[in-house]
Design an enzyme around this catalytic site. Sequence first.
Site, short mmCIF file in Angstrom:
data_model
loop_
_atom_site.label_atom_id
_atom_site.label_comp_id
_atom_site.label_asym_id
_atom_site.label_seq_id
_atom_site.Cartn_x
_atom_site.Cartn_y
_atom_site.Cartn_z
N ASP A 122 61.92 73.88 37.21
CA ASP A 122 61.78 74.50 35.89
C ASP A 122 62.91 74.06 34.97
OD1 ASP A 122 59.57 75.87 36.92
OD2 ASP A 122 60.77 77.64 37.43
N ASP A 181 60.56 80.35 43.45
CA ASP A 181 61.56 80.51 42.40
C ASP A 181 62.72 81.29 42.99
OD1 ASP A 181 60.10 79.20 40.39
OD2 ASP A 181 59.05 81.03 39.84
#
Length: 183
Positions: free
Chosen positions: A159, A137
Amino acid sequence: MAEDRPMRAASDARGSLLWGPLTRFALVIVVATAAIDQAAKLWLLHAVDLPARGIVRLTPFLDLVLTWNTGISWGLFRQEGPLGQGALLALKAIAVVLLWIWLSRTTSRLAALSLGLIIGGAVGNAIDRFAYGAVADFVLFHITTASFSFNWYVFNLADVAIVAGVIGLLFETLIGTGAAKAP
């Protein structure tokens, strides 16, 4: 034999368990989503060298910062060992199969697009989990003032695709042309 044709035509129009009228369209979305997600991660990991650079400030409210998510969404159910990571991969695989079955039955382009985004995002994150043991991330939105500080969860393009897909499905369900209308 003549009675058999209409039933077969209706079955063909609806699709099989794993392939339907919009599956090819959604498959392009799946591949593009996973490829863009993986390309961005590889670029940030190797070309930008985000692990060595630490925080890269893009705007007063947006930074690039590398975190490794060993859990599921928002870091829930963190798993450090191979058994837990394998369980999360298995759970993700089951979810993708169920979403794919839903995809094979849909006749809505918005639903097919949305499911393609969700599946593509799940595949992109699964590739990370398989390759690195965690999901990379890197996007951090934040608001910082003299008296207030708020940091959103660190996330990635997969995401974003998943959230966009869920929003598309909600729109289709609640507002779209096929939405259930109150009497």
